[in-house]
Design an enzyme around this catalytic site. Sequence first.
Site, PDB file in Angstrom:
ATOM      1  N   HIS A 158       1.056  -1.754  -0.224  1.00 48.71           N
ATOM      2  CA  HIS A 158       0.001   0.086   0.341  1.00 48.71           C
ATOM      3  C   HIS A 158       0.535   1.352  -0.343  1.00 48.71           C
ATOM      4  O   HIS A 158      -0.073   2.385   0.283  1.00 48.71           O
ATOM      5  CB  HIS A 158      -1.141   0.373   1.732  1.00 48.71           C
ATOM      6  CG  HIS A 158      -2.273  -0.875   1.558  1.00 48.71           C
ATOM      7  ND1 HIS A 158      -2.609  -1.157   0.231  1.00 48.71           N
ATOM      8  CD2 HIS A 158      -2.586  -2.022   2.038  1.00 48.71           C
ATOM      9  CE1 HIS A 158      -3.843  -2.434   0.127  1.00 48.71           C
ATOM     10  NE2 HIS A 158      -3.096  -2.665   1.679  1.00 48.71           N
ATOM     11  N   ASP A 193      -2.951 -10.785  -2.526  1.00 42.12           N
ATOM     12  CA  ASP A 193      -3.630 -10.126  -0.907  1.00 42.12           C
ATOM     13  C   ASP A 193      -4.487 -10.379  -1.412  1.00 42.12           C
ATOM     14  O   ASP A 193      -5.130  -9.388  -2.218  1.00 42.12           O
ATOM     15  CB  ASP A 193      -2.825  -8.713  -0.753  1.00 42.12           C
ATOM     16  CG  ASP A 193      -2.753  -8.604   0.898  1.00 42.12           C
ATOM     17  OD1 ASP A 193      -1.728  -8.530   1.400  1.00 42.12           O
ATOM     18  OD2 ASP A 193      -3.927  -7.328   0.564  1.00 42.12           O
TER      19      ASP A 193
HETATM   20 ZN    ZN Z   1      -3.870  -7.322   3.084  1.00 46.03          ZN
END
Ligand code: ZN
Length: 341
Positions: A158, A193
Amino acid sequence: MKAIYTERHRSHDPQFFLVRGVVKRTTEQPERADRLLKGLAAGHHQLIEPTAFGQGPRARVHSAEYLGFLEHAWDEWAALGDAGPEMIANIHPVRNAATYPTHIVGKLGWHTIDTACPIGPGTWEGACAATDVAATAAQLVMDGARAVYALCRPPGHHAYRDQASGFCFLNNTAIAAAHLRLAHERVAILDVDVHHGNGTQGIFYERPDVLTISIHADPVAYYPFVWGYAHERGAGPGLGANLNIPLPLGTGDDGYMQALIRAKTMFDAFAPTALVVALGLDASEHDPLAGLAVTTDGFRRIGAAIAAMDLPTVFVQEGGYLSDILGANLTAVLGGFEGAC
Ligand code: ZN
């Protein structure tokens, strides 16, 4: 399979997590690594300490301004005298034209997208250790290993070029890919993910040499909400080198495997010579962040499908939170990979 690991991740032990207005203990805890280590032991994987690469691999994907901010953030914060035990921004100037601030509170807002990346006294050390883990794994693959696993904590996918978010500060997956680019003309990233790999997408969005594919819970109803849609295909020279495959919440093994078939078709067309897997294990049916419903056998099948892509592969640990099954799912995905090689 060799597994890269260092105890230095423990210096980063965040506490704050804001969920729908409720402050909770974060799920990104040092104990995650202990459970992952049990999974590695069960799979008889050999643990190796990372090489210290210094700033080089980090500087390939992050701005000097951002790295300088992270390195000195805690000292500047502590010098305020009246600040809390973790750095959490109260401004996020992300959309409008603005001026780079000199005050630490301003810089904190500038460099963080959300409140899920609190910075503490040991965050810089832990995040840097994770980039060494990722770069070491990439180096071993460049040196001839079929596959290497990097136990990175904190996670990284992220994190953008100059912004932290979602438990992530330095983008270990992007750093591994950029390291592989030293020896490979075309590199692919497969992000499994449960959350969209928005930082990785952002870093490579305009590049034609790194293909990014992310399979994740549909951002219509799941973090990060504002990235991860199928229409985001890259831009400029990178147009067509980004693929998002959002899945309905609760998707199980069979739906997930269909997404991997789509990914393989895209890989075959792109013809990369090396692969980085952003290995989140939070697509598990038992993960506390409940998005998808992959079983332990499903993770074994995912590992086998990644092996079928037939590329030198770096596995970079991303998400996957505290559940009794976390270690077993790591054993399963790496075992599935090795069993199919
Ligand atoms: Zn994650």
